[in-house]
Design a protein around this motif. Structure first.
Motif, PDB file in Angstrom:
ATOM      1  N   VAL A 120     -77.508 -57.518  18.645  1.00  0.00           N
ATOM      2  CA  VAL A 120     -78.199 -57.200  17.388  1.00  0.00           C
ATOM      3  C   VAL A 120     -77.563 -56.029  16.650  1.00  0.00           C
ATOM      4  O   VAL A 120     -77.788 -55.856  15.451  1.00  0.00           O
ATOM      5  N   ARG A 121     -76.732 -55.240  17.361  1.00  0.00           N
ATOM      6  CA  ARG A 121     -76.091 -54.108  16.690  1.00  0.00           C
ATOM      7  C   ARG A 121     -74.966 -53.575  17.571  1.00  0.00           C
ATOM      8  O   ARG A 121     -75.078 -53.561  18.799  1.00  0.00           O
ATOM      9  N   GLU A 122     -73.906 -53.142  16.919  1.00  0.00           N
ATOM     10  CA  GLU A 122     -72.815 -52.467  17.619  1.00  0.00           C
ATOM     11  C   GLU A 122     -72.504 -51.186  16.863  1.00  0.00           C
ATOM     12  O   GLU A 122     -72.386 -51.204  15.637  1.00  0.00           O
ATOM     13  N   LEU A 123     -72.399 -50.077  17.605  1.00  0.00           N
ATOM     14  CA  LEU A 123     -72.123 -48.780  16.993  1.00  0.00           C
ATOM     15  C   LEU A 123     -70.973 -48.097  17.715  1.00  0.00           C
ATOM     16  O   LEU A 123     -70.725 -48.361  18.900  1.00  0.00           O
ATOM     17  N   LYS A 124     -70.309 -47.209  16.990  1.00  0.00           N
ATOM     18  CA  LYS A 124     -69.180 -46.457  17.532  1.00  0.00           C
ATOM     19  C   LYS A 124     -69.315 -45.003  17.111  1.00  0.00           C
ATOM     20  O   LYS A 124     -69.705 -44.717  15.981  1.00  0.00           O
ATOM     21  N   TRP A 125     -69.012 -44.101  18.044  1.00  0.00           N
ATOM     22  CA  TRP A 125     -69.049 -42.672  17.771  1.00  0.00           C
ATOM     23  C   TRP A 125     -67.765 -42.021  18.289  1.00  0.00           C
ATOM     24  O   TRP A 125     -67.167 -42.483  19.260  1.00  0.00           O
ATOM     25  N   LEU A 126     -67.387 -40.927  17.656  1.00  0.00           N
ATOM     26  CA  LEU A 126     -66.386 -40.011  18.183  1.00  0.00           C
ATOM     27  C   LEU A 126     -67.185 -38.817  18.677  1.00  0.00           C
ATOM     28  O   LEU A 126     -67.942 -38.209  17.906  1.00  0.00           O
ATOM     29  N   GLU A 127     -67.045 -38.500  19.967  1.00  0.00           N
ATOM     30  CA  GLU A 127     -67.915 -37.483  20.548  1.00  0.00           C
ATOM     31  C   GLU A 127     -67.130 -36.462  21.356  1.00  0.00           C
ATOM     32  O   GLU A 127     -66.008 -36.721  21.792  1.00  0.00           O
ATOM     33  N   SER A 128     -67.781 -35.333  21.543  1.00  0.00           N
ATOM     34  CA  SER A 128     -67.259 -34.304  22.440  1.00  0.00           C
ATOM     35  C   SER A 128     -68.432 -33.759  23.241  1.00  0.00           C
ATOM     36  O   SER A 128     -69.587 -33.865  22.828  1.00  0.00           O
ATOM     37  N   ALA A 129     -68.102 -33.196  24.392  1.00  0.00           N
ATOM     38  CA  ALA A 129     -69.135 -32.647  25.263  1.00  0.00           C
ATOM     39  C   ALA A 129     -68.572 -31.458  26.011  1.00  0.00           C
ATOM     40  O   ALA A 129     -67.363 -31.380  26.265  1.00  0.00           O
ATOM     41  N   THR A 130     -69.455 -30.535  26.356  1.00  0.00           N
ATOM     42  CA  THR A 130     -69.088 -29.439  27.243  1.00  0.00           C
ATOM     43  C   THR A 130     -69.981 -29.520  28.472  1.00  0.00           C
ATOM     44  O   THR A 130     -71.124 -29.990  28.409  1.00  0.00           O
ATOM     45  N   ALA A 131     -69.416 -29.087  29.583  1.00  0.00           N
ATOM     46  CA  ALA A 131     -70.150 -29.142  30.846  1.00  0.00           C
ATOM     47  C   ALA A 131     -69.881 -27.866  31.632  1.00  0.00           C
ATOM     48  O   ALA A 131     -68.871 -27.187  31.429  1.00  0.00           O
ATOM     49  N   VAL A 132     -70.800 -27.568  32.513  1.00  0.00           N
ATOM     50  CA  VAL A 132     -70.692 -26.391  33.378  1.00  0.00           C
ATOM     51  C   VAL A 132     -70.923 -26.846  34.822  1.00  0.00           C
ATOM     52  O   VAL A 132     -71.744 -27.732  35.083  1.00  0.00           O
ATOM     53  N   ARG A 133     -70.163 -26.245  35.729  1.00  0.00           N
ATOM     54  CA  ARG A 133     -70.350 -26.557  37.155  1.00  0.00           C
ATOM     55  C   ARG A 133     -71.535 -25.744  37.659  1.00  0.00           C
ATOM     56  O   ARG A 133     -71.588 -24.529  37.480  1.00  0.00           O
ATOM     57  N   THR A 134     -72.498 -26.408  38.261  1.00  0.00           N
ATOM     58  CA  THR A 134     -73.672 -25.748  38.835  1.00  0.00           C
ATOM     59  C   THR A 134     -73.652 -25.965  40.342  1.00  0.00           C
ATOM     60  O   THR A 134     -72.785 -26.690  40.858  1.00  0.00           O
ATOM     61  N   GLU A 135     -74.609 -25.393  41.030  1.00  0.00           N
ATOM     62  CA  GLU A 135     -74.719 -25.623  42.476  1.00  0.00           C
ATOM     63  C   GLU A 135     -74.976 -27.092  42.787  1.00  0.00           C
ATOM     64  O   GLU A 135     -74.619 -27.579  43.851  1.00  0.00           O
ATOM     65  N   GLU A 136     -75.594 -27.807  41.838  1.00  0.00           N
ATOM     66  CA  GLU A 136     -75.899 -29.229  42.024  1.00  0.00           C
ATOM     67  C   GLU A 136     -74.761 -30.132  41.564  1.00  0.00           C
ATOM     68  O   GLU A 136     -74.850 -31.348  41.695  1.00  0.00           O
ATOM     69  N   GLY A 137     -73.711 -29.565  40.973  1.00  0.00           N
ATOM     70  CA  GLY A 137     -72.599 -30.354  40.440  1.00  0.00           C
ATOM     71  C   GLY A 137     -72.475 -30.129  38.942  1.00  0.00           C
ATOM     72  O   GLY A 137     -73.129 -29.252  38.369  1.00  0.00           O
ATOM     73  N   TRP A 138     -71.629 -30.900  38.288  1.00  0.00           N
ATOM     74  CA  TRP A 138     -71.406 -30.761  36.853  1.00  0.00           C
ATOM     75  C   TRP A 138     -72.643 -31.179  36.078  1.00  0.00           C
ATOM     76  O   TRP A 138     -73.278 -32.181  36.398  1.00  0.00           O
ATOM     77  N   ARG A 139     -72.969 -30.392  35.013  1.00  0.00           N
ATOM     78  CA  ARG A 139     -74.075 -30.700  34.114  1.00  0.00           C
ATOM     79  C   ARG A 139     -73.597 -30.492  32.682  1.00  0.00           C
ATOM     80  O   ARG A 139     -72.859 -29.548  32.385  1.00  0.00           O
ATOM     81  N   LEU A 140     -74.023 -31.355  31.790  1.00  0.00           N
ATOM     82  CA  LEU A 140     -73.691 -31.231  30.373  1.00  0.00           C
ATOM     83  C   LEU A 140     -74.573 -30.177  29.735  1.00  0.00           C
ATOM     84  O   LEU A 140     -75.787 -30.160  29.965  1.00  0.00           O
ATOM     85  N   ASP A 141     -73.977 -29.294  28.932  1.00  0.00           N
ATOM     86  CA  ASP A 141     -74.786 -28.331  28.190  1.00  0.00           C
ATOM     87  C   ASP A 141     -74.717 -28.581  26.691  1.00  0.00           C
ATOM     88  O   ASP A 141     -75.487 -28.012  25.930  1.00  0.00           O
ATOM     89  N   MET A 142     -73.819 -29.491  26.254  1.00  0.00           N
ATOM     90  CA  MET A 142     -73.752 -29.820  24.829  1.00  0.00           C
ATOM     91  C   MET A 142     -73.052 -31.158  24.634  1.00  0.00           C
ATOM     92  O   MET A 142     -72.059 -31.448  25.289  1.00  0.00           O
ATOM     93  N   LEU A 143     -73.645 -31.966  23.759  1.00  0.00           N
ATOM     94  CA  LEU A 143     -73.012 -33.199  23.272  1.00  0.00           C
ATOM     95  C   LEU A 143     -72.952 -33.104  21.761  1.00  0.00           C
ATOM     96  O   LEU A 143     -73.925 -32.687  21.123  1.00  0.00           O
TER      97      LEU A 143
END
Length: 153
Positions: A120-143
């Motif tokens: 019903v729909r197809e979309l495309k994005w150009l994206e960037s993300a930042t991540a930080v390593r935590t005690e639990e593993g990598w986590r995203l802090d910004m998209l």
């Protein structure tokens, strides 16, 4: 080779096999993107946000700033929609940089939305993300997401 040589070779190879099986930081960050979209934006599992996002996570989307609370509310609302579409995600990573306990990545994001078997729909994005390593593993802090309008010629 003798049986003893084969046994020694196997013993000394075990540590190398363990290293080869561990994902690199780059692979972990890229998997974090894929898995977060599959579990959060496709399945709307808002209870899993802490598996992917930091508490101060921000989503910059179409000129709006969304906090973690706003994103979680969106997932909860979308999950309650009985007529929601199925979303399939595809990514092509442009560049991923690891700098100690920080990472950033840029990528193309395609989403195909289906109602049953019908697209019903197809979309495309150009994206960037930042991540930080935590005690639990990598986590995203910004998209950050920029929708790309496809020209239909």
């Amino acid at each position: 080779m003798t049986k003893t040589t084969l046994i020694l070779l196997a013993i000394f190879s075990l540590p190398l096999l363990g290293i080869a099986q561990e994902k690199t930081d780059k692979q972990q960050v890229e998997a974090l993107i894929q898995n977060s979209f599959d579990e959060l934006f496709s399945d709307f599992n808002s209870e899993k946000t802490s598996d992917y996002y930091t508490e101060d996570f921000l989503l910059l989307e179409l000129g709006e700033i969304w906090s973690l609370e706003m994103v979680t509310e969106y997932f909860d609302q979308a999950k309650s929609n009985p007529n929601r579409t199925t979303r399939l995600n595809k990514f092509e990573f442009i560049k991923t940089v690891i700098d100690g306990d920080r990472a950033w990545t840029s990528y193309w994001n395609w989403a195909t939305f289906k109602q049953g078997e019908k697209v019903v729909r197809e979309l495309k994005w150009l994206e960037s993300a930042t991540a930080v390593r935590t005690e639990e593993g990598w986590r995203l802090d910004m998209l950050h997401s920029t929708r790309v309008e496809e020209n239909e010629d």
